[in-house]
Design a protein around this motif. Structure first.
Motif, PDB file in Angstrom:
ATOM      1  N   GLU A   1       0.982  -1.291   0.068  1.00  0.00           N
ATOM      2  CA  GLU A   1      -0.459   0.044  -0.085  1.00  0.00           C
ATOM      3  C   GLU A   1       0.920   1.326  -0.523  1.00  0.00           C
ATOM      4  O   GLU A   1       0.511   2.546  -0.772  1.00  0.00           O
TER       5      GLU A   1
ATOM      6  N   ARG B   1       3.081   0.666  -3.460  1.00  0.00           N
ATOM      7  CA  ARG B   1       2.461   0.387  -4.526  1.00  0.00           C
ATOM      8  C   ARG B   1       0.682   1.391  -4.420  1.00  0.00           C
ATOM      9  O   ARG B   1       0.285   1.209  -5.947  1.00  0.00           O
ATOM     10  N   ASN B   2       0.086   1.474  -3.905  1.00  0.00           N
ATOM     11  CA  ASN B   2      -1.036   2.022  -3.630  1.00  0.00           C
ATOM     12  C   ASN B   2      -1.682   1.103  -3.591  1.00  0.00           C
ATOM     13  O   ASN B   2      -3.310   1.334  -4.502  1.00  0.00           O
ATOM     14  N   LYS B   3      -1.611   0.227  -3.070  1.00  0.00           N
ATOM     15  CA  LYS B   3      -2.884  -1.292  -3.126  1.00  0.00           C
ATOM     16  C   LYS B   3      -2.921  -1.381  -1.998  1.00  0.00           C
ATOM     17  O   LYS B   3      -2.338  -1.511  -1.283  1.00  0.00           O
ATOM     18  N   LEU B   4      -3.949  -2.969  -2.081  1.00  0.00           N
ATOM     19  CA  LEU B   4      -4.261  -3.283  -1.057  1.00  0.00           C
ATOM     20  C   LEU B   4      -5.085  -3.006   0.098  1.00  0.00           C
ATOM     21  O   LEU B   4      -5.284  -3.281   1.160  1.00  0.00           O
ATOM     22  N   HIS B   5      -5.638  -1.670  -0.089  1.00  0.00           N
ATOM     23  CA  HIS B   5      -6.807  -0.624   0.969  1.00  0.00           C
ATOM     24  C   HIS B   5      -7.090  -1.403   1.556  1.00  0.00           C
ATOM     25  O   HIS B   5      -7.556  -1.171   2.918  1.00  0.00           O
TER      26      HIS B   5
ATOM     27  N   SER C   1      -6.905   3.603  -6.097  1.00  0.00           N
ATOM     28  CA  SER C   1      -6.489   2.068  -6.279  1.00  0.00           C
ATOM     29  C   SER C   1      -6.251   1.403  -7.256  1.00  0.00           C
ATOM     30  O   SER C   1      -6.744   1.985  -8.552  1.00  0.00           O
ATOM     31  N   ARG C   2      -5.137   0.289  -7.717  1.00  0.00           N
ATOM     32  CA  ARG C   2      -4.438  -0.045  -8.885  1.00  0.00           C
ATOM     33  C   ARG C   2      -4.323  -1.529  -8.053  1.00  0.00           C
ATOM     34  O   ARG C   2      -4.223  -1.753  -7.373  1.00  0.00           O
ATOM     35  N   PRO C   3      -4.787  -2.166 -10.100  1.00  0.00           N
ATOM     36  CA  PRO C   3      -4.692  -3.247  -9.605  1.00  0.00           C
ATOM     37  C   PRO C   3      -3.074  -3.920  -9.300  1.00  0.00           C
ATOM     38  O   PRO C   3      -1.831  -3.253  -9.631  1.00  0.00           O
ATOM     39  N   LEU C   4      -2.520  -5.633  -8.694  1.00  0.00           N
ATOM     40  CA  LEU C   4      -1.703  -5.955  -8.383  1.00  0.00           C
ATOM     41  C   LEU C   4      -1.248  -6.582  -9.455  1.00  0.00           C
ATOM     42  O   LEU C   4      -1.171  -6.556 -10.247  1.00  0.00           O
TER      43      LEU C   4
ATOM     44  N   GLU D   1       5.872  -7.667  -5.019  1.00  0.00           N
ATOM     45  CA  GLU D   1       4.091  -7.575  -5.174  1.00  0.00           C
ATOM     46  C   GLU D   1       3.891  -8.610  -4.523  1.00  0.00           C
ATOM     47  O   GLU D   1       2.844  -8.953  -3.903  1.00  0.00           O
TER      48      GLU D   1
END
Length: 637
Positions: A268, A271-275, A339-342, A349
């Motif tokens: 998060e 990479r700005n993910k998995l919030h 949010s962005r995908p993995l 990641e």
């Protein structure tokens, strides 16, 4: 005075309920006018609880046996230090200490720079959730688990503290666990508060805001678990440090969930993910701390450490179910604006997510296995718990997988692929060489070889990283993260070898008789007897040699405490070594001075404690002043 302490707890409960209700009204009206008063209310709650706690501590130190808790856990022959630590020896006192810890963490958070960065709406949501948690804990203390009940007439002496608790490990082990549980309440409540307020763009992610509290809670919980293992090794006299006891498992579950969060939170922040996942994982860490308390205090499982029901089991279970439901709904409804995908699975990641999944799988397996006696009641009239062999067979391979992931993950790019094939090849070669060396030394069990080899390769890889990448040496966060990984690798190495390759014998020896354990000779020289104010004891004098050369003396004891005349307790003796540690327990002796001894040689066991200590110290280097926007080292894990 004890009535005053109880009334202060009741007043604290009223403050929490009252201002929690006000918070609901303020949120309903879309206002935050009462926020300063909510903050002052928490300061008042903490002050009242502090006075109550100090009253209990005063009663423990001053032999106030009119208090039922004091009479039950202290006695006239107990030293001042152990009278103070009796604060957390029983159910009511330990629950008070935990609630007090939560309150104190709340005060530190209130005055932190991180708290000042929050919007007023998030603050109101935070205090609503936080005061609700505090209200529940105070409800337990004032209804079912009151540490201030009185005895009339007061006895002249108390029952005394369980001798197993009269050990340095147990002085620090329980409070560190409770500090860990209490510390996780801050990020747990903040995650839900920010998600409900939807203000992440204005104030920054809660993961960064509460980072210091998360690290402190994690290191306290880690230290509590490590010290618990050391206590079991030194005090129980069975020569081991982990028996998969239900209460041991209970403290491990929140550690596994919290560790999983630490890995997904990197994704998060970088990479700005998995919030959503992170919101639920942190809430679940807080919930699992309450579940650990439920296991210890509900009477649902039998354990050496459990307190029994005491009436708190059902309220705890209801709270756990409600908190879990609220947390899940909050996480599901949350939508992060950016949010962005993995990335692909074969990336840093992907491996961080895989590490988190393995940790959570371990937590689920341990949870189900621990609760197996409860589940099996549905189809069996005589439910039985699962043996340690089950846990070792199922869990140890997953711990080896974590060690392997630890070895590989630093060499993966964020978007996929190996970022330095040559250096990664060196790491793989070190794993192969380590496996060959271990096998040549006689360590041939597959799990031991795999665990030891991957741990050694992990250490080699971290050394290579810091030797070749100057940026890593300049980043305190990288030093902290990889320092924890060094500690974990050393712990894995110690566990992989010490358990399967322990050599042990239980034997009866006469004076000057010897026995061979591995390559060591133990000679029983003399039996001594003595008495102290608290106990009588017998002590065996042992001489240990190897190939005719002296290794050192050992003096294991068997004690009979005056306050516990029906039970004898062992005081193990060791000869410290970074290689093979000698371990001796005296089980008994007859009139002819023949002694029954349990003798063992434990290879690499001290690397468990060394690695565990490093895991607890290195997070301190990762603490930092909060800044609203942070640009971390892309290679920090």
């Amino acid at each position: 005075m004890h009535l005053l302490a109880y009334l202060l707890l009741v007043a604290s409960l009223m403050f929490c309920i009252g201002f929690g209700t006000i918070a609901v009204m303020q949120l309903w009206q879309g206002r935050t006018l009462v926020l300063p008063w909510m903050e002052k209310a928490h300061l008042m709650v903490t002050a009242l609880m502090t006075v109550s706690s100090l009253i209990l501590l005063w009663a423990l130190v001053n032999f106030d046996f009119s208090n039922s808790y004091v009479a039950r856990y202290t006695s006239l022959d107990l030293s001042t230090f152990y009278r103070m630590t009796a604060f957390w020896a029983g159910q009511a006192g330990s629950l008070l200490f935990w609630a007090w810890s939560v309150a104190i963490f709340g005060v530190f958070f209130l005055y932190s720079d991180a708290y000042k960065a929050l919007s007023e709406g998030t603050k109101v949501w935070f205090w609503l959730i936080f005061l609700s948690v505090m209200a529940f804990m105070l409800l337990l203390l004032t209804s079912w688990s009151n540490p201030f009940t009185m005895i009339s007439p007061a006895p002249r002496d108390g029952n005394g503290l369980n001798p197993l608790l009269q050990n340095p490990g147990m002085i620090f082990h329980p409070p560190l666990l409770f500090l860990g549980y209490g510390g996780f309440a801050i990020p747990g409540c903040l995650a839900l508060a920010q998600a409900l307020n939807g203000s992440v763009k204005q104030e920054g992610s809660w993961t960064a805001i509460s980072r210091n509290f998360t690290l402190i809670a994690w290191l306290c919980l880690s230290a509590g678990i490590i010290l618990g293992g050391w206590w079991a090794y030194m005090e129980l006299g069975w020569g081991g440090y982990w028996a998969w006891d239900p209460v041991e498992n209970a403290s491990l579950i929140p550690w596994l969930v919290g560790t999983a969060f630490l890995h997904t939170s990197v994704i998060e922040s970088r990479r700005n993910k998995l919030h959503r996942i992170n919101i639920f994982l942190m809430a679940l860490t807080t919930i699992s701390a309450f579940f650990a308390t439920y296991l210890v205090r509900s009477g649902v499982v039998d354990s050496l450490h459990a307190f029994g029901d005491g009436g708190v089991g059902t309220p705890l279970l209801i709270f756990i179910i409600l908190f879990t439901g609220i947390s899940l709904l909050t996480a599901l409804q949350y939508k992060h604006p950016e949010s962005r995908p993995l990335s692909e699975p074969a990336s840093r990641e992907g491996f961080l997510v895989l590490t988190a999944w393995v940790l959570l799988a371990l937590g689920i397996i341990i949870l189900v296995a621990t609760m197996w006696p409860v589940f099996s009641k549905f189809w069996s009239e005589s439910p039985l718990g699962l043996e340690p062999a089950f846990y070792n067979r199922v869990c140890l391979p997953l711990f080896v997988v974590i060690s392997a992931l630890l070895m590989v993950c630093p060499w993966l790019g964020w978007k996929g692929g190996i970022r330095d094939p040559k250096r990664f090849g060196i790491v793989l070669a070190s794993a192969a060489v380590a496996a060959g060396v271990l096998i040549s030394m006689g360590y041939t069990l597959p799990m031991a070889v795999a665990g030891g080899a991957t741990a050694i390769a992990c250490l080699a890889g971290i050394a290579l990283l810091f030797a070749t990448e100057p940026a890593m040496r300049r980043s305190m966060r990288s030093i902290a993260a990889y320092g924890v990984h060094v500690g974990l690798a050393l712990t894995v190495l110690g566990v992989a070898i010490s358990g399967p390759y322990k050599q042990e014998q239980q034997i009866e020896l006469g004076l000057n008789e010897s026995v061979q354990v591995g390559s060591y000779t133990f000679t029983y020289k003399q039996l001594n007897q003595g008495e102290t104010r608290a106990y009588i004891f017998i002590e065996a004098d042992l001489e240990v040699t190897r190939n005719g050369k002296a290794v050192g003396p050992m003096h294991p004891q068997r004690r009979l405490y005056h306050k516990f005349p029906s039970s004898a307790f062992s005081e193990a003796a060791t000869i410290f070594s970074l290689g093979n540690e000698m371990y001796a327990t005296l089980l008994g002796a007859n009139e002819g001075h023949k002694a029954t001894l349990k003798l063992s040689v434990n290879p690499l066991v001290n690397w468990v404690w060394i690695g565990g200590t490093l895991m607890c110290l290195f997070p301190l280097l990762g603490l930092s002043t909060y800044r609203k926007r942070e640009n971390g080292d892309p290679d920090a894990v």
